[in-house]
Every structure is written in C-alpha cells, then in structure tokens.
Scaffold this motif. Structure first.
Motif, mmCIF file in Angstrom:
data_model
loop_
_atom_site.group_PDB
_atom_site.id
_atom_site.type_symbol
_atom_site.label_atom_id
_atom_site.label_comp_id
_atom_site.label_asym_id
_atom_site.label_seq_id
_atom_site.Cartn_x
_atom_site.Cartn_y
_atom_site.Cartn_z
ATOM 1 N N GLU A 180 0.827 -1.207 0.000
ATOM 2 C CA GLU A 180 0.000 0.000 0.000
ATOM 3 C C GLU A 180 0.860 1.254 0.000
ATOM 4 N N VAL A 181 0.440 2.253 -0.766
ATOM 5 C CA VAL A 181 1.080 3.567 -0.713
ATOM 6 C C VAL A 181 -0.024 4.590 -0.479
ATOM 7 N N ASN A 182 0.147 5.403 0.540
ATOM 8 C CA ASN A 182 -0.826 6.424 0.859
ATOM 9 C C ASN A 182 -0.604 7.640 -0.049
ATOM 10 N N THR A 183 -1.672 8.107 -0.719
ATOM 11 C CA THR A 183 -1.513 9.223 -1.672
ATOM 12 C C THR A 183 -0.957 10.468 -0.988
ATOM 13 N N LYS A 184 -1.425 10.716 0.228
ATOM 14 C CA LYS A 184 -0.946 11.905 0.949
ATOM 15 C C LYS A 184 0.581 11.843 1.094
ATOM 16 N N ASP A 185 1.108 10.695 1.495
ATOM 17 C CA ASP A 185 2.566 10.533 1.644
ATOM 18 C C ASP A 185 3.255 10.676 0.288
ATOM 19 N N ALA A 186 2.660 10.066 -0.751
ATOM 20 C CA ALA A 186 3.278 10.084 -2.079
ATOM 21 C C ALA A 186 3.288 11.486 -2.671
ATOM 22 N N ARG A 187 2.415 12.360 -2.187
ATOM 23 C CA ARG A 187 2.438 13.762 -2.634
ATOM 24 C C ARG A 187 3.425 14.562 -1.792
ATOM 25 N N PHE A 188 3.527 14.198 -0.514
ATOM 26 C CA PHE A 188 4.386 14.921 0.424
ATOM 27 C C PHE A 188 5.859 14.849 0.009
ATOM 28 N N ILE A 189 6.273 13.704 -0.536
ATOM 29 C CA ILE A 189 7.704 13.541 -0.869
ATOM 30 C C ILE A 189 8.114 14.288 -2.142
ATOM 31 N N LEU A 190 7.143 14.837 -2.873
ATOM 32 C CA LEU A 190 7.489 15.527 -4.123
ATOM 33 C C LEU A 190 8.128 16.878 -3.835
ATOM 34 N N LYS A 191 9.029 17.273 -4.723
ATOM 35 C CA LYS A 191 9.669 18.583 -4.567
ATOM 36 C C LYS A 191 8.722 19.661 -5.103
ATOM 37 N N ASN A 192 8.795 20.836 -4.528
ATOM 38 C CA ASN A 192 7.944 21.925 -4.998
ATOM 39 C C ASN A 192 8.507 22.623 -6.221
ATOM 40 N N GLU A 193 9.822 22.513 -6.403
ATOM 41 C CA GLU A 193 10.444 23.188 -7.543
ATOM 42 C C GLU A 193 10.868 22.186 -8.619
ATOM 43 N N VAL A 194 10.723 22.609 -9.867
ATOM 44 C CA VAL A 194 11.121 21.779 -11.006
ATOM 45 C C VAL A 194 12.085 22.613 -11.843
ATOM 46 N N SER A 195 13.140 21.986 -12.350
ATOM 47 C CA SER A 195 14.102 22.746 -13.147
ATOM 48 C C SER A 195 13.505 23.086 -14.508
ATOM 49 N N LEU A 196 14.010 24.152 -15.098
ATOM 50 C CA LEU A 196 13.548 24.555 -16.430
ATOM 51 C C LEU A 196 13.824 23.435 -17.436
ATOM 52 N N LYS A 197 14.981 22.787 -17.281
ATOM 53 C CA LYS A 197 15.363 21.705 -18.199
ATOM 54 C C LYS A 197 14.311 20.573 -18.171
ATOM 55 N N ASN A 198 13.943 20.153 -16.959
ATOM 56 C CA ASN A 198 12.950 19.077 -16.862
ATOM 57 C C ASN A 198 11.561 19.530 -17.296
ATOM 58 N N THR A 199 11.247 20.806 -17.058
ATOM 59 C CA THR A 199 9.943 21.330 -17.498
ATOM 60 C C THR A 199 9.838 21.232 -19.014
ATOM 61 N N ILE A 200 10.911 21.568 -19.701
ATOM 62 C CA ILE A 200 10.913 21.529 -21.173
ATOM 63 C C ILE A 200 10.735 20.085 -21.659
ATOM 64 N N ILE A 201 11.448 19.159 -21.022
ATOM 65 C CA ILE A 201 11.322 17.741 -21.423
ATOM 66 C C ILE A 201 9.879 17.264 -21.187
ATOM 67 N N GLN A 202 9.343 17.609 -20.010
ATOM 68 C CA GLN A 202 7.988 17.147 -19.661
ATOM 69 C C GLN A 202 6.939 17.759 -20.607
ATOM 70 N N MET A 203 7.071 19.038 -20.913
ATOM 71 C CA MET A 203 6.106 19.681 -21.817
ATOM 72 C C MET A 203 6.143 19.033 -23.194
ATOM 73 N N GLY A 204 7.329 18.686 -23.652
ATOM 74 C CA GLY A 204 7.449 18.004 -24.939
ATOM 75 C C GLY A 204 6.707 16.678 -24.924
ATOM 76 N N ASN A 205 6.837 15.932 -23.817
ATOM 77 C CA ASN A 205 6.168 14.630 -23.728
ATOM 78 C C ASN A 205 4.651 14.775 -23.584
ATOM 79 N N VAL A 206 4.213 15.778 -22.837
ATOM 80 C CA VAL A 206 2.768 16.028 -22.688
ATOM 81 C C VAL A 206 2.157 16.318 -24.062
ATOM 82 N N ALA A 207 2.796 17.209 -24.798
ATOM 83 C CA ALA A 207 2.285 17.558 -26.131
ATOM 84 C C ALA A 207 2.366 16.345 -27.056
#
Ligand code: HSE
Length: 300
Positions: A180-207
C-alpha cells in the motif's frame, strides 16, 4: 426508490501528466447502491470490502461528502439518502479508489433526482471527495471515472476538463502489487520546484502524448510516455520498480509508469494479447522478490 451505480478505476498522471491526465479502465471499480429515505441527510448503512477501514460517517467518507456537497449546491440539503458502498478494489492502490466511490455516489444521487446536473457539472463535488481522502482536490481520477475515456485537466482554476480521442485499438495493463502507498505521503515527498530543463522535457512529452493519441501514432505515444519529474521521486516507494518496468517494455509495452500515486503500475499496448503478456511479465518481476499482485487488462 433505489439505484445501483458502478464507477471505474482510473489511471491518473499517465506518466508525463501529473494531476492533469487520466483515463478510465473497464475494471475494477466501485459500486454504490443509493436509496431515497424520509429521514434527512446522507447515511452510510454498509461498506463492503474495506475491512472496516473507511469512515462510516458520511461527511468523512469520499462518497458521502460528495453527495452532501452536491445537495447543498442544488439547494436541497434536507433530502434523505441511504448508501451501501461496495468497494471492489484495494485502498491505497493508485487505482483511483477514493475517486470511484465519490463518482458513483454523486452520480447515483443526480440520477435519483432526475438529473438536474450534467456529468461534467458533477465533477467539483466528486473532487471534494478527493480533498478529504488525500488533502488535495485533484481531478485526474474523478474526471475520467465520471466522463469515461482519456481526460485532460486543462486548468483547475477555472476548472476546464477536456476529453481526448484515443486510438481504436489501445489496451492498458494494470498491475497492483500487494503493498500500500498512501496518496498523501506520495504527494508529500514531491519537490515543490522543477528545473527549467525538466519542465521543457515534460512539456514536450505532454504535447507528444496528446498528439500521438489523437493522430493516432503509436510510436509517438511510446516516445512520449516518459516522466522526468514525478516518477524518479516516487518510484523509490515501489520495490522492483525498474525491473517491473523493464519487464513490461521487453514484453512489448509502448510505455510503463506508475498508476496515480502508486504502487500500481500501468503499461499501454496496441493489442489485447500483448497486454495479457505484459501483465504476466510484470507479475513475474514482482514475484521474483516475493511480491504477489493482481493484473487487469482493459481496452481504453
Ligand atoms: N495525480 C494524483 C497524484 C493522483 O499523483 O498524486 C493520485 O491518484
């Protein structure tokens, strides 16, 4: 007067689309039996299949709160309902279990009242269920559970949800390891900041994923099922994540990632028999370290 409503499990995020992509599967799912009552308020008379773990108090239950918020919205908070919730999927699984209950509940109430609202208009009330379940009113599980198919949450404020065309032949393999993985915990461990480099890669994949689904272009879907932001952080919560993912890819998956907040993992493929083979391979990879699992194959 009584109604029985089934709401399906969902795969949220779909690799690159954290909190904005989700699709519905055929099974598993949750079922609600809702009955009108003379006594005002929403009462949960029984919950089956949760081993006594979910709140019986309507205002603390995802299905109960969704109906309450809906009744307030339509200006009839005094109406009475009795609800039996049949949980047909595991809790804390990443299959959108809380979402399916909320959707089944609010959909059932709207049907019993002669459909004053459209399914799309029911979405904010089902999202309230998510808020009490995990502290965030995300729509990427309730959206597809309610509307069916592949859903994009284009915006949360204002809420703007769009259904996307998918290829005529597209299959999802879902494997739920018995942890089991609790969603609250799985959200808590995420970082609040994302690098510009990763944002660009992710946007490319989303599109790319949207273009691949709508064209359809399986190779583009495959290249786009990549998550450089969430998966690297959350995969540590899933034992054998890399091995299971590799097993899915070796068995012919277009791509494989975490379903919602995990621990379930999903893989997409073009054919039903490939989807079955992928399920067996993923289960085998979990079993190599003694983890048993359930596998589900659905056409999307
Ligand atoms: N988008 C949500 C998350 C889905 O990943 O936390 C939870 O099932």
């Amino acid at each position: 007067e009584s109604i029985r409503v089934f709401a399906p499990a969902t795969v949220a995020n779909v690799a690159c689309g954290f909190d904005i992509f989700g699709f519905a599967v055929a099974s598993p799912g949750d079922e609600v039996v809702l009955t009108r009552s003379e006594t005002p308020g929403v009462r949960i008379t029984d919950i089956i299949g949760d081993e006594g773990r979910l709140p019986r108090e309507a205002s603390r239950n995802t299905a109960g709160i969704s109906i309450q918020k809906y009744l307030q919205h339509i200006g009839q908070p005094e109406l009475g309902f009795e609800m039996v919730l049949n949980k047909q999927m595991p809790l804390g699984s990443g299959l959108g279990s809380s979402a399916a209950s909320a959707v089944a509940g609010v959909f059932a109430a709207n049907e019993l009242l002669g459909r004053p609202l459209t399914p799309l208009q029911l979405l904010p009330f089902a999202m309230e269920g998510e808020r009490i379940a995990c502290g965030s009113a995300h729509a990427d599980n309730v959206g597809p559970s309610l509307l069916g198919g592949f859903v994009v949450v284009r915006s949360y404020n204002p809420l703007d949800v769009v259904r996307i065309q998918t290829p005529a032949s597209l299959y999802c393999t879902l494997v739920h390891p018995d942890i089991e993985v609790n969603t609250k915990d799985a959200r808590f461990i995420l970082k609040n900041e994302v690098s510009l480099k990763n944002t660009i890669i992710q946007m490319g994949n989303v599109a790319g994923l949207i273009a691949g689904l709508m064209t359809p272009d399986y190779d583009l879907i495959s290249r786009s099922l990549v998550d450089v932001i969430i998966e690297p952080v959350r995969s540590i919560l899933i034992p054998e994540f890399n091995e299971v993912k590799q097993a899915a890819l070796d068995a012919g998956a277009l791509g494989c990632s975490i379903s919602g907040s995990g621990p379930s993992m999903f893989a997409l493929s073009r054919d039903a028999d490939v989807a079955e083979r992928i399920g067996a391979a993923m289960q085998q990879a979990f079993l190599a370290v003694g983890i048993t699992s359930e596998a589900y194959v659905s056409e999307i």
